[in-house]
Design an enzyme around this catalytic site. Structure first.
Site, short mmCIF file in Angstrom:
data_model
loop_
_atom_site.label_atom_id
_atom_site.label_comp_id
_atom_site.label_asym_id
_atom_site.label_seq_id
_atom_site.Cartn_x
_atom_site.Cartn_y
_atom_site.Cartn_z
N CYS A 132 0.83 -1.21 0.00
CA CYS A 132 0.00 0.00 0.00
C CYS A 132 0.86 1.26 0.00
CB CYS A 132 -0.93 -0.03 1.21
SG CYS A 132 -1.97 1.43 1.32
N CYS A 135 -0.39 4.10 2.14
CA CYS A 135 -0.23 3.88 3.59
C CYS A 135 1.23 4.07 4.00
CB CYS A 135 -0.62 2.46 3.99
SG CYS A 135 -2.09 1.81 3.23
N ASP A 136 2.16 3.53 3.24
CA ASP A 136 3.53 3.38 3.72
C ASP A 136 4.59 4.18 2.97
OD1 ASP A 136 2.58 1.54 5.61
OD2 ASP A 136 2.75 -0.13 4.22
#
Ligand code: NAP
Length: 320
Positions: A132, A135-136
């Site tokens: 992701c 997300c990261d």
């Protein structure tokens, strides 16, 4: 017997549960192995409206769960082993709870990111391996990143990750990309994006301290292994919708995503509804999942009131 059973507890399932509970339809919500869904594996969620300073994914899901419980939703944990939608009431067999009956069912089991299945992958998730970018990506500011995949997701993630990384190397197993031309062009125009085509991922490479240092690939032309140096390896090879437990009783497309009547959450089985990523190949956002959960609850309510015709299933077109 339950009036409604909701299978899955991501943003779509929990939103459906909130609406059903408030409509006094006493939902039973089944939590699987990943309660809260994909958002529980993320850190901060910055794009869910209503949280100007962001909110941690697990906290957001916990809040949604509490909100559903406040209105009377009941929760049970367990893997759904099988369903029977061929007769009324519907039955849902849950590991540890036996066979449960319901007048209507909402499927919100989401989709899971696909993994390569190579050595070093699973043990480094969250420690240099991610599925992701949104997300990261932030954790790889000023670092090198490799993105695996040749589809639209890989192009999108590669372009997005150049916001943080010094270089992003796209690693694809063939010499031809699968992605749409517009997505390819966008990535190709970006000077930070480098290309390692015709290379099959073999293993996540780590240094002597176990820290991810890149991706080992097999160069299909030379048949030699190479190391693509990277601090972070993002796997973007698609998602698999969690629909196997349905045993083919609900119409799906060729990738396994549930097909719903356009503009609604109705499946081809009257009384069975689908919301969230399990039926969404396009948006896949927490907020769109939550929105479709609301739709599913409202469709379900209408169905239970007998206020819906279901003669449309024959015209259901999976390509829509
Ligand atoms: P996808 O189109 O199925 O592409 C998956 C990619 O991963 C392919 O290039 C595939 O290689 C590669 N791959 C699969 N298994 C692999 C393995 N074991 N080892 C190495 N490589 C592997 O998936 P997606 O990119 O997630 O897209 C899914 C759908 O969402 C598509 O319809 C796409 O158009 C859509 N989407 C749209 C957008 C957008 O428009 N903004 C963004 C993202 C996704 P091969 O090519 O060799 O099969």
């Amino acid at each position: 017997m339950y009036k409604t059973i909701v299978i899955g507890t991501g943003p779509s399932g929990l939103t459906a549960a909130i609406y059903l509970a408030r409509a006094n339809l006493k939902p039973l919500v089944i939590e699987g192995v990943e309660p809260g869904g994909q958002l529980t594996t993320t850190t901060e969620v910055e794009n869910f409206p209503g949280f100007p300073d962001g909110i941690m994914g697990p906290e957001l899901m916990d809040n949604m769960r509490k909100q559903a419980e406040r209105f009377g939703a009941e929760f049970k944990s367990g893997w759904v082993e099988e369903v029977d939608f061929s007769k009324r009431p519907f039955t849902v067999k849950v590991e540890g709870s036996g066979i449960l009956e319901a007048e209507a069912v909402i499927i919100s089991t989401g989709a899971s990111a696909r993994y390569l299945g190579i050595p070093g992958e699973q043990e480094n998730i969250g420690r240099g391996v991610s599925t992701c970018a949104t997300c990261d990506g932030f954790f790889f500011r000023g670092k090198k990143i490799a993105v695996v995949g040749g589809g639209d997701s890989a192009m999108e993630e590669a372009s997005f990750l150049t916001r943080f990384a010094t270089t992003v190397t796209v690693v694809h197993r063939r010499d031809e990309l699968r992605a749409s031309k517009i997505m390819q062009d966008r990535a190709k125009e970006n000077e930070k994006v480098h290309w390692a085509l015709n290379r099959k991922p073999v293993a996540i490479a780590t240094d002597e301290n176990g820290i991810v240092k890149g991706l080992t690939v097999l160069n299909n032309e030379t048949n030699q292994e190479e190391l693509i140096e990277a601090d972070g390896v993002f796997i973007a090879i698609g998602h698999t919708p969690n629909t196997k437990f349905l045993g083919g009783q609900v119409k799906t497309d060729e990738h396994g995503y549930i097909v719903v009547k356009p503009g609604t959450t109705q499946t081809n089985v009257p009384g069975v509804f689908a919301c969230g990523d399990v039926q969404d190949t396009r948006y896949r956002q927490a907020i769109t999942a939550a929105g479709s959960g609301c739709m599913a609850a409202m469709d379900c309510e209408k169905y239970l009131e007998g206020d819906m015709t279901h003669d449309w299933s024959e015209s259901l077109n999976p390509s829509v």
